[in-house]
Design an enzyme around this catalytic site. Structure first.
Site, short mmCIF file in Angstrom:
data_model
loop_
_atom_site.label_atom_id
_atom_site.label_comp_id
_atom_site.label_asym_id
_atom_site.label_seq_id
_atom_site.Cartn_x
_atom_site.Cartn_y
_atom_site.Cartn_z
CB CYS A 355 -1.07 0.02 1.09
SG CYS A 355 -0.78 -1.04 2.47
NE ARG A 384 2.80 -8.88 5.37
CZ ARG A 384 1.49 -8.80 5.24
NH1 ARG A 384 0.72 -9.57 5.98
NH2 ARG A 384 0.96 -7.94 4.41
CD GLN A 402 -0.30 -8.62 0.14
OE1 GLN A 402 0.16 -7.52 -0.16
NE2 GLN A 402 -0.98 -8.82 1.25
CG ASP A 404 -2.13 -5.57 -2.44
OD1 ASP A 404 -3.32 -5.53 -2.11
OD2 ASP A 404 -1.21 -5.10 -1.76
CG HIS A 406 -3.80 -0.54 -2.27
ND1 HIS A 406 -2.70 -1.23 -2.71
CD2 HIS A 406 -4.00 -0.92 -0.98
CE1 HIS A 406 -2.24 -1.98 -1.73
NE2 HIS A 406 -3.00 -1.83 -0.67
CE LYS A 489 -9.52 -8.65 9.23
NZ LYS A 489 -8.21 -9.26 9.24
CG HIS A 535 -5.90 -2.00 1.99
ND1 HIS A 535 -4.55 -1.83 2.13
CD2 HIS A 535 -6.47 -0.97 2.64
CE1 HIS A 535 -4.30 -0.75 2.85
NE2 HIS A 535 -5.45 -0.20 3.18
#
Length: 660
Positions: A355, A384, A402, A404, A406, A489, A535
């Site tokens: 992000c 991570r 991911q 991913d 946004h 979420k 997200h």
RNA sequence: GCCACCGUGGCUUAGCUCGGUAUAGCGACUGAUUCGUAAUCAGUAGGUCGGGGGUUCAAAUCCCCCCGGUGGCUCCA
């Protein structure tokens, strides 16, 4: 005279009678009862009925009955453990899905001990020891457990509430428990101890370390065996095993824990999935971007990831000359760490999330309301620092990609955009035949202070999540306290064959980051406004998703995902040229082909290639060569002979295109 | 990170309890075979036993540390 309503009739008894006897009367000897509901309250079979009531039987093979048996089995375990290890202090021992566990304060035990305990449990079962409920006043209760601080603590917290004031006694073993339980240890025949582990008292790692013993328990031999078979089958389709056998991915000691090396075959699967998503992104008006794997520490100070999530990040990368300067100054490691935390030294961090980078892409231009919603997508790899004991196969890793995106939206657009996100997850799950999933909406915990943003905005966002989910006709549960600190979420949790749940897709509303990065857009009113971020990652991570997919398909991927779609096997060497010609035609239509023109027998070739689980196994010999046809085993492994090549190509192509 | 268990050629594995430098199959390679639906035959190469240290005349086997894996615990922005 007591009237007992039971089994659709009313039975009359002249005086007090136990539930067990009443049930025997109403249902006969082989009722399978382990306990009963007396006026809708769970009671032991030994419970004495003294007035008119209604009884419902709790059978041993019902969910409730199994729960009770498993609970009793936990007591049986505790009885055996305390007999073998007199110093062991039982703490809690609840039933769980498929079994039970009991936590003891004791020295660690090994597998031999476990076998000894199980052996003694079986002995106790044979002894047919009655399990007796006793009611006590507070003082007596405390007297009984005075040498067990854990039980004392439970009583301090809960006495008179959930725990009740009863004990259950079997032989010399007494446990604080509200019950109900089975009548006798003889009722617990079909159990097995499965494993031990360490646990913490009250799940608090700063409290006492306990030994947890797990077991499973069923009402019949068949059910126990069924479960054991299921576990064996599940082990066979474990993605770690299949991943190795089918050469999909590799984890290398030398590279590092939790770091996936995607081998060629696995990469095909991943690429197909990414292409599949990309197609949907284009349709939904997303813009794809690429961003680097590292970013300045300051970026993560602004986002709040550093130092808040420091424990789960790889340590920062500091410039070499900065390090040597500091070392000349005699700076210690803790000094360095402090300097970084205070922002006096910058460095780079492997990105734990995409992000911040995406936000800077948003901020790279002035934005107006006409630009919104702006949907930025990336297959972004993040790192991570998972605890070493957590790392497992592809599902818990330290580096993952991911799918991913946004979405930068106005407040009014939140619900509409959530809808699009959920739709995408639904399409993906639908295409892959993942039907067994549930949706969890994580809401804020009204008692907690950790959340950012005004309550009004939260209410609005939470409503948007509910509405979007509901309007797509998806069943969902609401879970207060499960929200991220920056917003509510929507999580998609998939269940695997063992009933384990995997959180895959997620959609999150975020008011926090736009604030922290001071993101704005110019509204139609000419004023600056703050966008809201969504997200979203429908797969979650490519690694975890593929891991779950491997198990979901048992390594037998649908044709469009199959790493090698057609394996061509020749009967003998003289068919090599024909096989090459066929392979070329297939490759011309972008079909993934593997050839085996070696000198093994066809039986051997089939055996070898079957194990790689390709969609099609094609066999070419004299007959095919003469007629210009192909013969093959389809994904269902049915034999089709003498099919014209063009028919085969159109069949497999349509199969690939329709993703079945 | 914590507890228990495990780690032998590419894979599966014997040996480890009672120390004397390793067993087999698959796979690979070579040769023969060219054989129509779940393992054709013969031969060759390949391991120093996860890594390091210790005990011992001698360790895959015993002890310690580390690395990696498995099952859980705790964690998961």
């Amino acid at each position: 005279m007591i009237k007992v309503e039971c089994n659709g009739g009313v039975h009359e008894f002249p005086s007090e009678i136990s539930v067990g006897k009443a049930i025997k009367e109403a249902y006969g000897k082989k009722s399978g009862a382990v306990a009963a509901l007396v006026n809708d309250e769970e009671k032991d079979l030994s419970y004495l009925l003294s007035q008119n009531c209604k009884i419902d039987i709790i059978k041993d093979n019902s969910d409730r009955g199994l729960y009770i048996m498993r609970h009793s089995c936990a007591h049986l375990l505790a009885q055996a453990v305390t007999e073998l290890f007199p110093n062991a202090k039982p703490t809690i021992g609840p039933p769980i899905d498929e079994g039970f566990y009991y936590d003891f304060f004791m020295d660690p035990i090994n597998d031999d001990d476990l076998r000894k305990i199980e052996k003694l449990m079986r002995k106790i079962v044979k002894q047919n020891i009655p399990i007796k409920r006793e009611e006590h006043d507070n003082e007596t209760l405390r007297g009984i457990f005075s040498n067990n601080s854990f039980k004392m603590e439970i009583m301090d917290d809960k006495i008179g509430q959930e725990v009740g004031s009863s004990t259950y006694k079997q032989g010399n073993f007494v446990d604080l428990c509200r019950g109900p339980h089975v009548e006798s240890t003889a009722k617990l025949r079909w159990f097995k101890l499965t494993s031990t582990s360490q646990a913490f008292w009250r799940a608090d790692s700063s409290r006492e370390t306990l030994v947890r013993i797990y077991g499973m328990c069923y009402s019949s031999k068949e059910d126990l065996q069924k479960r054991e078979t299921l576990l064996r089958e599940a082990a066979k389709r474990d993605h770690r095993k299949l991943g190795k056998d089918l050469q999909l991915f590799h984890i290398d000691e030398m590279v590092g824990q939790g770091l996936i090396l995607w081998t060629p075959r696995g990469t095909v699967v991943r690429n197909e999935l990414q292409q599949f998503i990309s197609d949907h992104l284009t349709r939904q008006g997303y813009k794809q971007i690429y961003t680097p794997h590292i970013g300045k520490l300051d970026l993560y100070r602004t986002s709040g990831h550093f130092p808040y999530y420091q424990d789960s990040q790889y340590p920062p990368i500091v410039k070499r000359d900065t390090l040597s300067r500091l070392s000349d100054e005699g700076c210690s490691c803790s000094d360095l760490s402090n300097l970084m935390s205070e922002g006096e030294i910058d460095g780079y961090m492997l990105k734990p999330m995409n992000c911040p980078h995406h936000i800077r892409v948003y901020a790279s231009q002035p934005r107006s309301y006409r630009d919104l919603p702006l949907r930025l997508a990336e297959f972004g790899t993040v790192y991570r620092w998972e605890q070493s004991g957590e790392i497992s196969g592809m599902t818990r890793v330290r580096g993952f990609t991911q799918d991913d995106a946004h979405l930068f939206v106005t407040e009014d657009q939140i619900e509409q955009e959530l809808l699009g996100c959920i739709e995408l997850v639904k399409v993906i799950f639908g295409t892959l035949g993942m039907k067994d999933y549930r949706v969890r909406i994580g809401l804020r915990d009204s008692n907690s202070e950790k959340y950012v943003g005004s309550p009004e905005k939260w209410d609005k966002a939470e409503d948007a999540c509910r509405n979007a989910t509901a309007s797509l006709g998806v069943e969902f549960s609401e879970e207060p306290g499960e929200a991220a600190f920056y917003g509510p979420k929507i999580d998609f949790v998939v269940k695997d064959v063992l009933g384990r749940e995997w959180q895959l897709g997620t959609v999150q509303v975020d008011y926090n980051l736009p604030e922290r990065f001071d993101l704005t857009y110019t509204g139609s009113d000419g004023e600056k406004h703050r966008p809201v971020m969504i997200h979203r990652a429908p797969f979650g991570s490519m690694e975890r998703f593929c891991g779950v997919l491997i198990e979901h398909f048992n390594g037998m991927f649908p044709t469009w995902l199959s790493p090698t779609q057609v394996h061509i096997l020749t009967i003998s060497e003289k068919h090599k040229d024909y096989a090459n010609k066929i392979a070329e035609s297939l490759r011309d239509t972008s079909i993934r082909v593997e050839m085996d023109t070696g000198d093994d027998t066809i039986g051997k070739k089939l055996r070898t290639h079957r194990s790689m689980r390709p969609a099609y196994l094609m066999i070419l010999g004299d007959e095919e060569q003469q007629n210009g046809t192909v013969s093959f085993l389809n994904p269902e492994r049915e034999q089709k002979n003498g099919i014209p090549l063009k028919d085969f190509i159109s069949k497999i192509t349509s199969e690939i295109n329709s993703k079945i």
